[in-house]
Write an enzyme that holds these catalytic residues in place. Structure first.
Site, PDB file in Angstrom:
ATOM      1  N   GLY A  11       0.905  -1.320  -0.056  1.00  0.00           N
ATOM      2  CA  GLY A  11      -0.024  -0.034   0.197  1.00  0.00           C
ATOM      3  C   GLY A  11       0.923   1.200  -0.188  1.00  0.00           C
ATOM      4  N   CYS A  12       0.400   2.375   0.617  1.00  0.00           N
ATOM      5  CA  CYS A  12       1.361   3.463   0.667  1.00  0.00           C
ATOM      6  C   CYS A  12       2.550   3.558   1.290  1.00  0.00           C
ATOM      7  CB  CYS A  12      -0.009   4.511   1.218  1.00  0.00           C
ATOM      8  SG  CYS A  12       1.150   6.109   1.695  1.00  0.00           S
TER       9      CYS A  12
END
EC number: 1.8.4.11
Length: 172
Positions: A11-12
């Site tokens: 993810g981020c």
């Protein structure tokens, strides 16, 4: 001092630095992009979902202090391994969960760990995190590096986007 490298996408990348950065034996954790077909992409290009890249962290570590297997275990605890289309509030292929391996030893460790996680019964859905050969890693722009230190309030908001709750539900 020995040095080895691990690359994880979960993810981020802002939320993937701190959990590794604070561990003994970690030499550096850099945010960047990997897995795509555009050389030296920008953040804007990666966010457009046209480069094939995934946001990731590149970890340089001392294997005499912390093992690759330990890093893989830390990785699992930061992600939802049942979500192939992003992580938490971040959606799309640039946020997909991937363990990028540099050699057969890393592949074996990652695959065995993934199998053990699947058999653990912790999740009622399949473990879909991919294990792929490492490709060129391009460091992200400087403002993305050490985001949790530079922007603690924004980082806290990102963590509240589902990641922290998921960790508490499944790992604590």
């Amino acid at each position: 001092m020995s040095k080895d490298t691990a690359i994880f996408a979960g993810g981020c990348f802002w939320c993937m630095v701190e959990p590794f950065d604070k561990m003994p034996g970690i030499i550096s954790v850099r945010s960047g992009y990997t897995g795509g077909f555009v050389e030296n992409p920008t953040y804007e290009q990666v966010c457009s979902h046209t480069t094939g890249h995934t946001e990731a962290v590149k970890i340089v570590f001392d294997p005499e202090i912390i093992s690759y297997a330990e890093l893989v275990n830390i990785y699992w605890r930061q992600t939802d391994p049942t979500d192939a289309m992003g992580q938490f509030q971040d959606r799309g292929d640039s946020y997909r969960p991937v363990i990028f391996v540099h050699d057969e030893e890393q592949r074996k460790i990652a695959e065995e760990s993934k199998k053990a996680l699947a058999e653990s019964g912790e999740f009622d859905k399949p473990i879909v995190t991919q294990i792929e050969d490492a490709k060129p890693f391009y460091e992200a722009e400087e403002y993305h590096q050490d985001f949790y230190k530079k922007n603690p309030e924004r980082y806290a908001l990102e963590e509240m986007g589902g990641r922290e709750q998921f960790r508490n539900q499944h790992w604590n």
